[in-house]
Design an enzyme around this catalytic site. Sequence first.
Site, PDB file in Angstrom:
ATOM      1  N   HIS A   1     -65.499 -48.389 -12.770  1.00 55.15           N
ATOM      2  CA  HIS A   1     -66.023 -49.693 -13.045  1.00 55.15           C
ATOM      3  C   HIS A   1     -65.987 -49.896 -11.232  1.00 55.15           C
ATOM      4  CE1 HIS A   1     -67.948 -53.658 -13.656  1.00 55.15           C
ATOM      5  NE2 HIS A   1     -68.182 -53.039 -14.507  1.00 55.15           N
TER       6      HIS A   1
ATOM      7  N   ASP B   1     -68.924 -48.710 -21.761  1.00 58.28           N
ATOM      8  CA  ASP B   1     -70.100 -48.557 -22.102  1.00 58.28           C
ATOM      9  C   ASP B   1     -70.014 -46.240 -22.749  1.00 58.28           C
ATOM     10  OD1 ASP B   1     -72.598 -49.283 -21.535  1.00 58.28           O
ATOM     11  OD2 ASP B   1     -71.900 -48.881 -18.938  1.00 58.28           O
TER      12      ASP B   1
END
Length: 437
Positions: free
Chosen positions: A313, A371
Site C-alpha cells: 500500500h 483487497d
Amino acid sequence: MSASQTGVTGQPATITLGNKTAELPVLTGVLGPDVVDIRRITADLGVFTFDPGYGETASCESKITFIDGDEGVLLHRGYPIEQLATEATFPELVYLLLNGELPNKAEYAAFVSTLTNHTLLHEQIRNFFNGYRRDAHPMAILCGTVGALAAFYPDANDISKPENRELAAMRLIAKIPTIAAWAYKYTIGEAFVYPRNDLSYAENFLSMMFARPSEPYTINPVLARAMDRILILHADHEQNASTSTVRMAGSTGANPFACIAAGVAALWGPAHGGANEAVLKMLAQIGSKENIPDFIEKVKDKNSGVKLMGFGHRVYKNFDPRAKIMQATCHEVLTELGITDDPLLELAVELENIALHDEYFVKRKLYPNVDFYSGIILKAMGIPTSMFTVLFAVARTTGWVSQWKEMIEEPGQRISRPRQLYLGAGRRDYVPVEKRG
Ligand code: ACO
C-alpha cells in the site's frame, strides 16, 4: 490569508537557493506530520517543487479522514475504523462523512428515508443499458451510466446552491447501487430488479443483484452484515488516486455526476480498485499450492513485471487496519456458507503465510491490504470477479461525494493545476514536410 493560516507553527522552514531565501510557513494539522506551505516558493525563489505521484504533497485541507500509515490507523471524522466497522451501519457512516457528526435517532431516520427514496433510476436510464454490449465490463457500464446521470439532473449544473449540492450528493449515493446491480443483471441477461424501500442499503444491493422476478429472495443476515461492512471499509480513504481525481475534476466546477464518473474511471485500474479482481485472477493463475514458490520467485524478480496482488500500500507500511477486519469477516462468511475447502481460499492463506514471513516482503513492509480478503469474501458470496471493483465504487462514492462537497464548500477554492519538469525538445522552428529529410 487563507483558512490554512490557522495551522501555522512558530518556526517557518527556510529554503536558500543561490542568493535568494524563502521563509515558508509550517502548518500543523490536528494529527499527522507538519506540512510546509510552499505556495510562495515560485514567487520568492522562481522554482517549482517536484513530486511525481504526489507521495509527499498535501493537496488540500480536509476534516474527513485521517490515516497514519506507519501505525495502521484509519479514522473517519475522528472515529476509528474498527469501531465504525463493528458498531455502525453504512448509512450512519455516510451521514458522518457528509456531515461531520454521527446522526441522532431522528436525524438518522430522516437521512435513511431520503437515501431510500432516491434509489430509483429515471426510467429512460433503462434505455442506456441496451446500448452496451452484453459482454461489456460492468465498470465500463458504471462509468458511462453515472456520467449519464448528469443529463438527467441539470439542477446539478448549478452547484453554487447548497440545496443542489445536497440533492446531487444524495442522488449519487442512493442510485449507484441500482446502476451497479443493473450493470450485472444486464451482462447476465436477467431482468432488472427494482430497489425495495423496506430493505437496508446493503440488503437492497444484495436483492437487486440476486433476486429474480420468478421467485422470492431471502436475504441472509450474515451476508447482509458482511456487505454492510465491506461498504464501510471501502467508504473513504482520504486523498487516494480516485478521490484526488474527483477533487481535480470538481475543482473546475464541473457537474458532480460527471466528477464521480471520473472517480469511477480512476478506481478501475489494477493498482487501485481493480486490485480485488486482480487478486482472484492471480489465485486462478497460480492454480495450486505447488506453484506458489515459483510464483513468489517471479514476484521478487523485478524483470518479470509480476506483483503479488492484494499486497502493499502506498500509505500503510505496517498493516492495513481494514484488512484485519476484512480477514475476520472473511472467516464469518465462509463459515456461514459452509465453505471449508475452497481451493482458492487455501491458496490465499498459504500465500499470505509465505509473504508475511519472506524477507522480500518483510523488508519492504508489504502486508495484505483490504483487497486481498474482500476478493475472497465477494467470491464466496457469489459475486462475480468483474463486479468486485464495481462494488468498491459503490462504497467509495460516499467518500468521493463527501470530499467533493468539502472542496466545493472551501472558501477561496481554486482550480487544481499542477506544474511540470519539462524534458522535451527546446524551442525549434517548423520545417515544411517537403523540406524534411
Ligand atoms: N508485490 C511485489 N513487490 C511489491 C509489491 C507487490 N504487491 N508492492 C510493492 N512492491 C515492491 C516494489 O517493487 C518496490 O521494491 P523495490 O524497493 O525493490 O524497488 C517496493 O516494494 C516499494 O514499492 P512501491 O512500488 O514504491 O510502492 P508504491 O507505494 O508505489 O505502490 C501499490 C503501492 C501500488 C499498492 C503496490 O504495492 C502494488 O502495486 N500492490 C499490488 C496492487 C494492489 O494490491 N493494489 C491495491 C492497493 S489498496 C487499494 O487501492 C484499496
